[in-house]
Design a protein around this motif. Structure first.
Motif, PDB file in Angstrom:
ATOM      1  N   ARG A 155       0.835  -1.144  -0.043  1.00  0.00           N
ATOM      2  CA  ARG A 155       0.009  -0.041   0.061  1.00  0.00           C
ATOM      3  C   ARG A 155       1.115   1.234  -0.098  1.00  0.00           C
ATOM      4  O   ARG A 155       1.640   1.646   0.909  1.00  0.00           O
ATOM      5  CB  ARG A 155      -0.899  -0.059   1.402  1.00  0.00           C
ATOM      6  CG  ARG A 155      -1.795   0.965   1.271  1.00  0.00           C
ATOM      7  CD  ARG A 155      -3.010   1.084   2.159  1.00  0.00           C
ATOM      8  NE  ARG A 155      -2.393   0.986   3.556  1.00  0.00           N
ATOM      9  CZ  ARG A 155      -3.252   1.405   4.900  1.00  0.00           C
ATOM     10  NH1 ARG A 155      -4.315   0.892   4.699  1.00  0.00           N
ATOM     11  NH2 ARG A 155      -2.304   1.199   5.766  1.00  0.00           N
ATOM     12  N   VAL A 156       1.034   2.001  -1.040  1.00  0.00           N
ATOM     13  CA  VAL A 156       1.695   3.057  -1.177  1.00  0.00           C
ATOM     14  C   VAL A 156       0.488   4.165  -1.589  1.00  0.00           C
ATOM     15  O   VAL A 156       0.095   4.224  -2.804  1.00  0.00           O
ATOM     16  CB  VAL A 156       2.828   3.009  -2.457  1.00  0.00           C
ATOM     17  CG1 VAL A 156       3.589   4.251  -2.539  1.00  0.00           C
ATOM     18  CG2 VAL A 156       3.780   1.879  -2.179  1.00  0.00           C
ATOM     19  N   GLY A 157       0.122   5.085  -0.654  1.00  0.00           N
ATOM     20  CA  GLY A 157      -0.621   6.008  -0.903  1.00  0.00           C
ATOM     21  C   GLY A 157      -2.284   5.390  -0.971  1.00  0.00           C
ATOM     22  O   GLY A 157      -2.471   4.404  -0.065  1.00  0.00           O
ATOM     23  N   ASP A 158      -2.880   5.668  -2.232  1.00  0.00           N
ATOM     24  CA  ASP A 158      -4.173   4.789  -2.100  1.00  0.00           C
ATOM     25  C   ASP A 158      -4.006   3.734  -3.317  1.00  0.00           C
ATOM     26  O   ASP A 158      -4.847   2.985  -3.571  1.00  0.00           O
ATOM     27  CB  ASP A 158      -5.098   5.831  -3.065  1.00  0.00           C
ATOM     28  CG  ASP A 158      -5.356   7.176  -2.043  1.00  0.00           C
ATOM     29  OD1 ASP A 158      -5.439   6.728  -0.794  1.00  0.00           O
ATOM     30  OD2 ASP A 158      -5.845   8.164  -2.341  1.00  0.00           O
ATOM     31  N   ARG A 159      -2.666   3.322  -3.557  1.00  0.00           N
ATOM     32  CA  ARG A 159      -2.396   2.163  -4.538  1.00  0.00           C
ATOM     33  C   ARG A 159      -2.130   1.118  -3.964  1.00  0.00           C
ATOM     34  O   ARG A 159      -1.109   0.916  -3.159  1.00  0.00           O
ATOM     35  CB  ARG A 159      -1.101   2.580  -5.491  1.00  0.00           C
ATOM     36  CG  ARG A 159      -1.149   1.933  -6.667  1.00  0.00           C
ATOM     37  CD  ARG A 159       0.044   2.373  -7.629  1.00  0.00           C
ATOM     38  NE  ARG A 159       0.272   1.815  -8.787  1.00  0.00           N
ATOM     39  CZ  ARG A 159       1.239   2.029  -9.569  1.00  0.00           C
ATOM     40  NH1 ARG A 159       2.115   3.042  -9.445  1.00  0.00           N
ATOM     41  NH2 ARG A 159       1.257   1.304 -10.940  1.00  0.00           N
ATOM     42  N   ILE A 160      -3.172  -0.015  -4.105  1.00  0.00           N
ATOM     43  CA  ILE A 160      -2.846  -1.198  -3.383  1.00  0.00           C
ATOM     44  C   ILE A 160      -2.565  -2.407  -4.388  1.00  0.00           C
ATOM     45  O   ILE A 160      -3.379  -2.423  -5.471  1.00  0.00           O
ATOM     46  CB  ILE A 160      -4.122  -1.551  -2.438  1.00  0.00           C
ATOM     47  CG1 ILE A 160      -4.450  -0.526  -1.436  1.00  0.00           C
ATOM     48  CG2 ILE A 160      -4.055  -2.993  -2.003  1.00  0.00           C
ATOM     49  CD1 ILE A 160      -5.551  -0.788  -0.732  1.00  0.00           C
ATOM     50  N   ARG A 161      -1.685  -3.183  -4.429  1.00  0.00           N
ATOM     51  CA  ARG A 161      -1.287  -4.385  -5.108  1.00  0.00           C
ATOM     52  C   ARG A 161      -0.832  -5.566  -4.432  1.00  0.00           C
ATOM     53  O   ARG A 161      -0.186  -5.573  -3.403  1.00  0.00           O
ATOM     54  CB  ARG A 161      -0.093  -3.671  -6.058  1.00  0.00           C
ATOM     55  CG  ARG A 161      -0.299  -2.734  -7.078  1.00  0.00           C
ATOM     56  CD  ARG A 161       0.859  -2.089  -7.799  1.00  0.00           C
ATOM     57  NE  ARG A 161       1.775  -1.406  -6.782  1.00  0.00           N
ATOM     58  CZ  ARG A 161       2.439  -0.470  -7.150  1.00  0.00           C
ATOM     59  NH1 ARG A 161       3.101  -0.592  -8.271  1.00  0.00           N
ATOM     60  NH2 ARG A 161       3.462   0.037  -6.222  1.00  0.00           N
ATOM     61  N   GLY A 162      -1.143  -6.727  -4.892  1.00  0.00           N
ATOM     62  CA  GLY A 162      -1.066  -7.923  -4.390  1.00  0.00           C
ATOM     63  C   GLY A 162       0.386  -8.422  -4.835  1.00  0.00           C
ATOM     64  O   GLY A 162       1.062  -8.016  -5.767  1.00  0.00           O
ATOM     65  N   ILE A 163       1.092  -9.157  -3.891  1.00  0.00           N
ATOM     66  CA  ILE A 163       2.489  -9.467  -3.868  1.00  0.00           C
ATOM     67  C   ILE A 163       2.372 -11.113  -4.137  1.00  0.00           C
ATOM     68  O   ILE A 163       1.990 -11.630  -3.245  1.00  0.00           O
ATOM     69  CB  ILE A 163       3.524  -9.026  -2.713  1.00  0.00           C
ATOM     70  CG1 ILE A 163       3.279  -7.397  -2.732  1.00  0.00           C
ATOM     71  CG2 ILE A 163       4.713  -9.769  -2.943  1.00  0.00           C
ATOM     72  CD1 ILE A 163       4.297  -7.036  -1.321  1.00  0.00           C
ATOM     73  N   ILE A 164       2.740 -11.484  -5.215  1.00  0.00           N
ATOM     74  CA  ILE A 164       2.898 -12.851  -5.689  1.00  0.00           C
ATOM     75  C   ILE A 164       3.902 -13.702  -4.794  1.00  0.00           C
ATOM     76  O   ILE A 164       5.203 -13.204  -4.550  1.00  0.00           O
ATOM     77  CB  ILE A 164       3.002 -13.105  -7.140  1.00  0.00           C
ATOM     78  CG1 ILE A 164       1.922 -12.352  -7.683  1.00  0.00           C
ATOM     79  CG2 ILE A 164       3.074 -14.737  -7.352  1.00  0.00           C
ATOM     80  CD1 ILE A 164       0.442 -13.080  -7.616  1.00  0.00           C
ATOM     81  N   ASP A 165       3.498 -14.749  -3.970  1.00  0.00           N
ATOM     82  CA  ASP A 165       4.560 -15.658  -3.387  1.00  0.00           C
ATOM     83  C   ASP A 165       4.808 -16.605  -4.383  1.00  0.00           C
ATOM     84  O   ASP A 165       4.029 -17.588  -4.628  1.00  0.00           O
ATOM     85  CB  ASP A 165       3.501 -16.116  -2.102  1.00  0.00           C
ATOM     86  CG  ASP A 165       4.591 -16.970  -1.100  1.00  0.00           C
ATOM     87  OD1 ASP A 165       5.726 -17.551  -1.732  1.00  0.00           O
ATOM     88  OD2 ASP A 165       4.576 -17.056  -0.037  1.00  0.00           O
ATOM     89  N   ILE A 166       5.911 -16.697  -5.061  1.00  0.00           N
ATOM     90  CA  ILE A 166       6.200 -17.723  -5.730  1.00  0.00           C
ATOM     91  C   ILE A 166       6.385 -19.069  -5.130  1.00  0.00           C
ATOM     92  O   ILE A 166       5.982 -20.257  -5.774  1.00  0.00           O
ATOM     93  CB  ILE A 166       7.697 -17.290  -6.327  1.00  0.00           C
ATOM     94  CG1 ILE A 166       7.610 -16.115  -7.417  1.00  0.00           C
ATOM     95  CG2 ILE A 166       8.236 -18.516  -7.069  1.00  0.00           C
ATOM     96  CD1 ILE A 166       6.387 -16.474  -8.565  1.00  0.00           C
ATOM     97  N   ASN A 167       6.711 -19.204  -3.960  1.00  0.00           N
ATOM     98  CA  ASN A 167       6.687 -20.628  -3.555  1.00  0.00           C
ATOM     99  C   ASN A 167       5.290 -21.224  -3.345  1.00  0.00           C
ATOM    100  O   ASN A 167       4.971 -22.267  -3.467  1.00  0.00           O
ATOM    101  CB  ASN A 167       7.248 -20.562  -1.700  1.00  0.00           C
ATOM    102  CG  ASN A 167       8.817 -20.116  -1.684  1.00  0.00           C
ATOM    103  OD1 ASN A 167       9.534 -20.756  -2.770  1.00  0.00           O
ATOM    104  ND2 ASN A 167       9.233 -19.422  -0.837  1.00  0.00           N
ATOM    105  N   LYS A 168       4.273 -20.346  -3.151  1.00  0.00           N
ATOM    106  CA  LYS A 168       2.996 -20.713  -3.226  1.00  0.00           C
ATOM    107  C   LYS A 168       2.468 -21.386  -4.463  1.00  0.00           C
ATOM    108  O   LYS A 168       1.798 -22.098  -4.928  1.00  0.00           O
ATOM    109  CB  LYS A 168       1.921 -19.714  -2.673  1.00  0.00           C
ATOM    110  CG  LYS A 168       2.158 -19.351  -1.051  1.00  0.00           C
ATOM    111  CD  LYS A 168       1.179 -18.400  -0.548  1.00  0.00           C
ATOM    112  CE  LYS A 168       1.310 -18.108   0.827  1.00  0.00           C
ATOM    113  NZ  LYS A 168       0.068 -17.124   1.360  1.00  0.00           N
ATOM    114  N   VAL A 169       2.954 -20.305  -5.458  1.00  0.00           N
ATOM    115  CA  VAL A 169       2.710 -20.809  -6.944  1.00  0.00           C
ATOM    116  C   VAL A 169       3.301 -22.139  -7.303  1.00  0.00           C
ATOM    117  O   VAL A 169       2.449 -23.048  -7.960  1.00  0.00           O
ATOM    118  CB  VAL A 169       3.284 -19.685  -7.763  1.00  0.00           C
ATOM    119  CG1 VAL A 169       3.245 -20.210  -9.620  1.00  0.00           C
ATOM    120  CG2 VAL A 169       2.633 -18.417  -7.757  1.00  0.00           C
ATOM    121  N   VAL A 170       4.611 -22.395  -6.921  1.00  0.00           N
ATOM    122  CA  VAL A 170       5.189 -23.877  -7.129  1.00  0.00           C
ATOM    123  C   VAL A 170       4.632 -24.620  -6.372  1.00  0.00           C
ATOM    124  O   VAL A 170       4.338 -25.716  -7.087  1.00  0.00           O
ATOM    125  CB  VAL A 170       6.829 -23.619  -6.876  1.00  0.00           C
ATOM    126  CG1 VAL A 170       7.316 -24.827  -6.886  1.00  0.00           C
ATOM    127  CG2 VAL A 170       7.623 -22.603  -7.857  1.00  0.00           C
TER     128      VAL A 170
END
Length: 202
Positions: free
Chosen positions: A166-181
């Motif tokens: 969360r940077v100001g009003d901008r919210i972005r999901g952070i992908i967990d590569i271990n979970k993807v694998v």
């Protein structure tokens, strides 16, 4: 083996043209990257991430996991592969799977465009690619800008997120590569366990 081609979007030809990554310091301290200015390289706090788009959403990945970024190239279909795998590519002699996270997140099927890229990542099993619709930016995140997510309020597909920035009003999901694998290899592990269970004892 059944083959199909995804249109090669490389403007100057070639199957896997590399996209130049931003300058990175070779320091072993992952909490700092180099921010090059007219006065020279100075250290600034933060963990570097790469931003990318899938469908209409924007996500982030830690740059420490990124080997390179290439243009979309020929992808070979693999029968009976897990649903995450779009196919395989050959990158400088290395055969690696390419994942389609749109399928996992249940986004509608996308079309290749001039901005489509494949981010090459590294895990304990080796290299693999992730198809993205666009690279948006390279950003440094401090610990105060990363928050955990309330799992009960997100669809099950979003369990591959390690958190949100969360940077100001901008919210972005952070992908967990271990979970993807883990998701990618879960079916293979189950098949192996089933085979071991069904095999006759000697």
């Amino acid at each position: 083996m059944l083959h199909y081609r995804i249109k090669n979007m490389h403007a100057s030809g070639g199957d896997a043209s590399q996209v130049q990554l931003p300058y990175q310091d070779d320091t072993t301290n992952s909490q700092y990257i180099n921010d090059v200015t007219d006065e020279g390289a100075i250290q600034t706090p933060g963990v570097q991430h790469i931003g990318f788009k899938l469908h209409t959403e924007e996500f982030l990945l830690p740059m420490s996991l990124v080997r390179e970024i290439i243009m979309l190239t020929t992808i070979t279909f693999v029968p009976k592969a897990t649903f995450l795998v779009e196919g395989i590519i050959a990158l400088r002699g290395e055969i690696m799977p390419v994942l389609n996270l749109r399928r996992f997140l249940k986004f509608e099927r996308g079309k290749a465009a001039s901005t489509t890229r494949v981010i090459i990542l590294q895990c304990e099993y080796g290299g693999f690619g992730v198809i993205v619709d666009d690279i948006t930016e390279f950003v440094r995140l401090q610990q105060t800008e990363v928050e955990s997510i309330p799992q009960n309020f997100f669809p099950a597909e979003y369990k591959i997120l390690a958190g949100v920035s969360r940077v100001g009003d901008r919210i972005r999901g952070i992908i967990d590569i271990n979970k993807v694998v883990d998701e990618m290899t879960a079916d293979l592990q189950k098949e192996q366990e089933d085979e071991e269970t069904s095999s006759p004892e000697h």
